[in-house]
Design an enzyme around this catalytic site. Structure first.
Site, PDB file in Angstrom:
ATOM      1  N   THR A  73       0.758  -1.306   0.221  1.00 51.24           N
ATOM      2  CA  THR A  73      -0.188  -0.301   0.051  1.00 51.24           C
ATOM      3  C   THR A  73       1.201   1.493   0.349  1.00 51.24           C
ATOM      4  OG1 THR A  73      -1.458  -1.488   1.076  1.00 51.24           O
ATOM      5  CG2 THR A  73      -2.094   1.325   1.363  1.00 51.24           C
ATOM      6  N   ASN A 161      -5.178 -10.655  -6.936  1.00 53.08           N
ATOM      7  CA  ASN A 161      -5.511 -11.605  -5.371  1.00 53.08           C
ATOM      8  C   ASN A 161      -6.872 -12.087  -5.759  1.00 53.08           C
ATOM      9  OD1 ASN A 161      -6.098  -8.785  -5.691  1.00 53.08           O
ATOM     10  ND2 ASN A 161      -7.102  -8.617  -3.452  1.00 53.08           N
ATOM     11  N   GLN A 191       1.327 -10.096  -5.985  1.00 53.61           N
ATOM     12  CA  GLN A 191       0.916 -11.483  -5.380  1.00 53.61           C
ATOM     13  C   GLN A 191       1.617 -12.329  -6.906  1.00 53.61           C
ATOM     14  OE1 GLN A 191      -1.235 -13.236  -3.649  1.00 53.61           O
ATOM     15  NE2 GLN A 191      -2.413 -11.171  -2.967  1.00 53.61           N
ATOM     16  N   SER A 211       5.359  -6.953  -1.362  1.00 53.18           N
ATOM     17  CA  SER A 211       4.582  -6.838  -0.231  1.00 53.18           C
ATOM     18  C   SER A 211       5.373  -8.085   0.758  1.00 53.18           C
ATOM     19  CB  SER A 211       3.086  -6.637   0.211  1.00 53.18           C
ATOM     20  OG  SER A 211       2.870  -7.459   1.516  1.00 53.18           O
ATOM     21  N   HIS A 213       4.472 -10.143   3.496  1.00 52.30           N
ATOM     22  CA  HIS A 213       3.606 -11.201   4.298  1.00 52.30           C
ATOM     23  C   HIS A 213       2.947 -11.775   3.431  1.00 52.30           C
ATOM     24  CE1 HIS A 213      -0.600  -8.753   4.286  1.00 52.30           C
ATOM     25  NE2 HIS A 213      -0.186  -7.736   3.296  1.00 52.30           N
ATOM     26  N   THR A 249      13.558   5.513  10.028  1.00 48.77           N
ATOM     27  CA  THR A 249      15.096   4.154  10.974  1.00 48.77           C
ATOM     28  C   THR A 249      14.105   2.832  10.200  1.00 48.77           C
ATOM     29  OG1 THR A 249      15.578   5.367  13.336  1.00 48.77           O
ATOM     30  CG2 THR A 249      15.714   2.542  12.297  1.00 48.77           C
ATOM     31  N   CYS A 338     -10.820  -8.457   2.136  1.00 47.35           N
ATOM     32  CA  CYS A 338     -11.311  -7.029   2.338  1.00 47.35           C
ATOM     33  C   CYS A 338     -12.745  -6.701   2.623  1.00 47.35           C
ATOM     34  CB  CYS A 338     -11.150  -5.514   1.919  1.00 47.35           C
ATOM     35  SG  CYS A 338      -8.985  -5.883   1.379  1.00 47.35           S
TER      36      CYS A 338
HETATM   37  N1  PLP Z   1      -2.175  -5.118  -4.149  1.00 45.50           N
HETATM   38  C1  PLP Z   1      -2.535  -6.325  -3.284  1.00 45.50           C
HETATM   39  C2  PLP Z   1      -2.792  -7.337  -5.359  1.00 45.50           C
HETATM   40  C3  PLP Z   1      -2.874  -7.245  -3.022  1.00 45.50           C
HETATM   41  O1  PLP Z   1      -3.546  -8.471  -2.538  1.00 45.50           O
HETATM   42  C4  PLP Z   1      -2.859  -6.574  -1.164  1.00 45.50           C
HETATM   43  C5  PLP Z   1      -2.729  -7.061   0.403  1.00 45.50           C
HETATM   44  O2  PLP Z   1      -4.360  -7.495  -0.332  1.00 45.50           O
HETATM   45  C6  PLP Z   1      -2.044  -5.128  -1.690  1.00 45.50           C
HETATM   46  C7  PLP Z   1      -1.751  -4.342  -2.730  1.00 45.50           C
HETATM   47  C8  PLP Z   1      -1.621  -4.676  -0.223  1.00 45.50           C
HETATM   48  O3  PLP Z   1      -0.566  -5.200   0.439  1.00 45.50           O
HETATM   49  P1  PLP Z   1      -0.340  -4.914   1.938  1.00 45.50           P
HETATM   50  O4  PLP Z   1      -0.958  -5.660   2.640  1.00 45.50           O
HETATM   51  O5  PLP Z   1       1.349  -4.715   1.842  1.00 45.50           O
HETATM   52  O6  PLP Z   1      -0.912  -2.720   1.586  1.00 45.50           O
END
Ligand code: PLP
Length: 689
Positions: A73, A161, A191, A211, A213, A249, A338
């Site tokens: 994000t 996603n 993804q 990302s 995670h 940091t 979401c």
């Molecule tokens: N873009 C996609 C395709 C995602 O699946 C996600 C997470 O659900 C994001 C952006 C946002 O990622 P983050 O959780 O690292 O902000």
């Protein structure tokens, strides 16, 4: 068999054990600040440099930038801010810039939201333009070709996603090149990491956020690639970390952990390859087809990542599917994570032109490239378990007749409700107020338990029974004579407490009597109880079905324990009584947490544990005893039936629980309102216990 099977990898993932070790090492021993010039700082900086070098090689960053940040994000914000700031400067200098901010219709919400935000904040007032996708989720390249000349920025994700659909990045690049478009190009690679080969600097991509995670690194760590020569504006200013590109940091624990994941990807010895992952997907898909007849996959497997399955099942909502999987401890998500809580139709599937029932009922099952044989095998078994639970509850078709349910059943649809009175011994039932949206459910219930519908009655005249009659086929005698409320002509006289003689029909050992009420007798109420010969004393009336305005008319023919079953139930009260108290929030002492529950059960050996989840959730549940006590299954749809018995009994403490604590609160509230003061709810439900 009791462990959780996590199949929601596109939402987030567990952290790779070696990455946890690296994070712990950074927090424990190598905790220095990489900006410090002493030994502790240098040790931390070495970890940072190593992680970046690995990312640079793995993603083919070339002479572009690769910075660590908090996640995708943030990376999306930085990309959009960078591109739009450059566009603004160019416009201020009098240069022509495109007028369109184009984004794929299936992008993650972070993209259009950021575009709208920065476009407004920077006063650019460019036009946000959705790029449509086809039925397979592929971007409409003809439209892109038409718009590319006027594009200022194009945003297209590498893989989706919700569906795993892989974008034709080469095709988009060719369109941008052919049309001579000067647009900047952002590709959300969240993804794709670990699942698609990326050599970023050999493409025209200007910005690529990642990302951690989503691929076995912790939350709060991400990366952003920026092509050499692409405009860049920092989002966060301060101490000049990350070469002044992203101050603050560094999240060293996150960077160390992500570094370990990237190194594993680079070595190629930790994660499974494409073919193996395709094999896992095929096995899950086969299990879903066998367990859930009619399952439809909402994307073409050969155009998607092998780690995502998005499917819908006729007749089942995403909520029901989510609940049954969760009961079997298989974690999946409804549509996108979401929107899971709302279970709104998926905008991704809507954009693909998928029919509404599939888009609103979609489930996403996703795993990561660490998935193993044993987990997939166990997942397939649990899918079968879920199918069996749904079949036994008549939610999906079955060859065999299900064990018949008995008593009262409430079917709610958006505040309105239908009721069914079922007598298992005689296999006879009556439907009261059949809602059009409940017809399919009632029909499958009747057919799968082989019930004969004795009458379909309504509390209003001419309320419309045709749809249900057509659906029921041989399970209802459509030629039997009935009045405009559906009441059968062949009913028997019955005397009520106030001396009124009314018509009645038998449903096994129970009697259902009709009562005309309302100012002009235009409303109907129905009384259910065990008749004494040709009389139905007030004390024998267990239930009364009626619209609220008709409830006063019941005073003369029922008692305070009679439960009033309404035709509308907007506030999930299920049922009420003539003496019920007003609904109030549940008193603090009625909430038990997991630790408090054990003490409560010891202090109250007569307490009854009641699982108010639906029967299919109960059936799919893996472990279900608490302190040696087996819970009784009483779904909310059957609460009225059981409430009647609990109120008339010796009122032992009732402890309700469900998946998350929402439904159990409603059940405890209902019982307290009806006068059962020893009703409790397990806070947080099974999820926390
Ligand atoms: N873009 C996609 C395709 C995602 O699946 C996600 C997470 O659900 C994001 C952006 C946002 O990622 P983050 O959780 O690292 O902000």
């Amino acid at each position: 068999m009791t462990t959780e099977i996590y199949l929601d990898g596109n939402a987030t993932s567990a952290v790779l054990p070696a990455a946890i070790d690296a994070a712990l090492d950074i927090m424990g021993s190598r905790f220095g600040n990489p900006s410090s010039t002493h030994g502790a700082g240098l040790k931390a900086k070495a970890v940072l440099d190593q992680a970046r070098a690995c990312a640079v090689r793995l993603l083919g960053v070339g002479d572009g930038r690769l910075m660590f940040n908090s996640g995708a994000t943030e990376g999306i914000q930085t990309s959009v801010l960078s591109a739009l700031s450059a566009l603004r400067e160019r416009r201020l200098k009098g240069e022509a810039i495109g007028s369109l901010l184009i984004y794929g219709a299936t992008e993650h919400k972070a993209v259009p939201e950021s575009l709208a935000h920065w476009n407004h904040l920077l006063g650019l007032n460019l036009t946000l333009q959705k790029l449509p996708v086809d039925g397979d989720g592929a971007h409409d390249l003809a439209t892109l070709r038409r718009l590319a000349g006027d594009a200022a920025l194009v945003c297209t994700m590498a893989a989706n996603n919700e569906t795993g659909v892989v974008t034709d990045l080469a095709g988009i690049e060719a369109v941008l090149a052919d049309t001579g478009s000067g647009a900047y190009w952002m590709v959300d690679c969240v993804q794709a990491l670990g699942k698609l080969q990326l050599q970023l600097s050999s493409t025209r991509i200007d910005y690529a956020p990642f990302s951690g995670h989503k691929l076995y690194a912790p939350k709060g760590i991400g990366m952003l690639y920026v092509r050499a020569g692409a405009p860049f504006t920092p989002l966060i200013m301060g101490g000049g970390q990350e070469s002044g590109q992203r101050s603050g940091t560094e999240n060293m624990a996150g960077i160390a952990a992500l570094g370990v994941v990237l190194a594993a990807l680079e070595r190629g010895d930790t994660f499974r390859g494409h073919a193996e992952l395709c094999g896992f997907r095929a096995r899950l898909a086969d299990s879903l087809r066998a367990a859930l007849p009619g399952v439809v996959f909402n994307h073409a497997f050969d155009k998607s990542l092998p780690t995502t399955l998005n499917f819908s099942v006729p007749g089942l909502s995403s909520r029901e599917l989510m609940d049954v999987f969760d009961a079997a401890q298989v974690r999946v998500s409804a549509g996108s994570a979401c929107s899971s809580a709302k279970a709104a139709p998926s905008y991704v599937l809507d954009a693909m032109g998928v029919p509404l029932w599939r888009s609103a009922g979609a489930i996403r099952m996703s795993f990561g490239p660490l998935a193993d044989e044993a987990t997939i095998a166990a997942a397939c078994e649990r899918i079968e378990r879920c199918g069996a639970a749904l079949r036994a509850s008549c939610l999906i078709p079955s060859e065999r007749t299900a064990v018949p349910h008995d008593g009262l059943l409430q079917l709610g649809v958006e505040g309105a409700c239908s009721w069914m009175v079922l007598d298992a011994a005689s296999r006879g039932c009556v439907v009261i107020d059949p809602l059009p949206d409940a017809v399919a459910r009632i029909e499958s219930y009747v057919r799968c338990q082989n019930y004969q519908v004795l009458a379909i009655v309504s509390t209003l005249p001419n309320a419309g029974r045709g749809m249900l009659i057509d659906a029921l086929g041989r399970h209802f005698d459509r030629h039997a004579e009935a009045d405009e409320y559906g009441w059968p002509a062949a009913s028997q006289p019955l005397t009520l407490e106030n001396g009124a003689v009314v018509g009645a029909i038998r449903i096994g050992a129970q009697t259902l009597a009709k009562l005309a009420c309302g100012a002009g007798d235009e409303l109907r109420a129905y009384l259910l109880g065990a008749a004494d010969g040709d009389r139905l004393p007030a004390a024998s009336v267990r239930f009364a079905f009626s619209a609220r305005p008709a409830q006063q008319a019941l005073r003369a023919v029922s008692v305070e324990q009679t439960l009033l079953c309404p035709t509308r139930d907007e506030h999930n009260q299920f049922c009420t009584s003539l003496t019920a108290q007003a609904s109030t929030p549940l008193h603090a002492d009625a909430h038990l947490d997991s630790a408090g529950l054990d003490a409560f059960l010891q202090a109250h050996p007569d307490a009854v544990l009641i699982d108010v989840r639906e029967a299919y959730e109960f059936a799919a549940t893996i472990a279900q005893d608490r302190a040696g006590r087996i819970a009784q299954s009483v779904p909310l749809s059957r609460l009225a039936e059981h409430a009647s018995a609990w109120l008339r009994g010796k009122q032992a403490p009732l402890v309700f629980f469900c998946r998350s604590g929402n439904r159990s609160v409603k059940a405890a509230q209902c019982l307290r309102r009806l006068g059962h003061q020893h009703s409790y709810s397990l806070t947080g439900g099974l999820a926390l216990s």
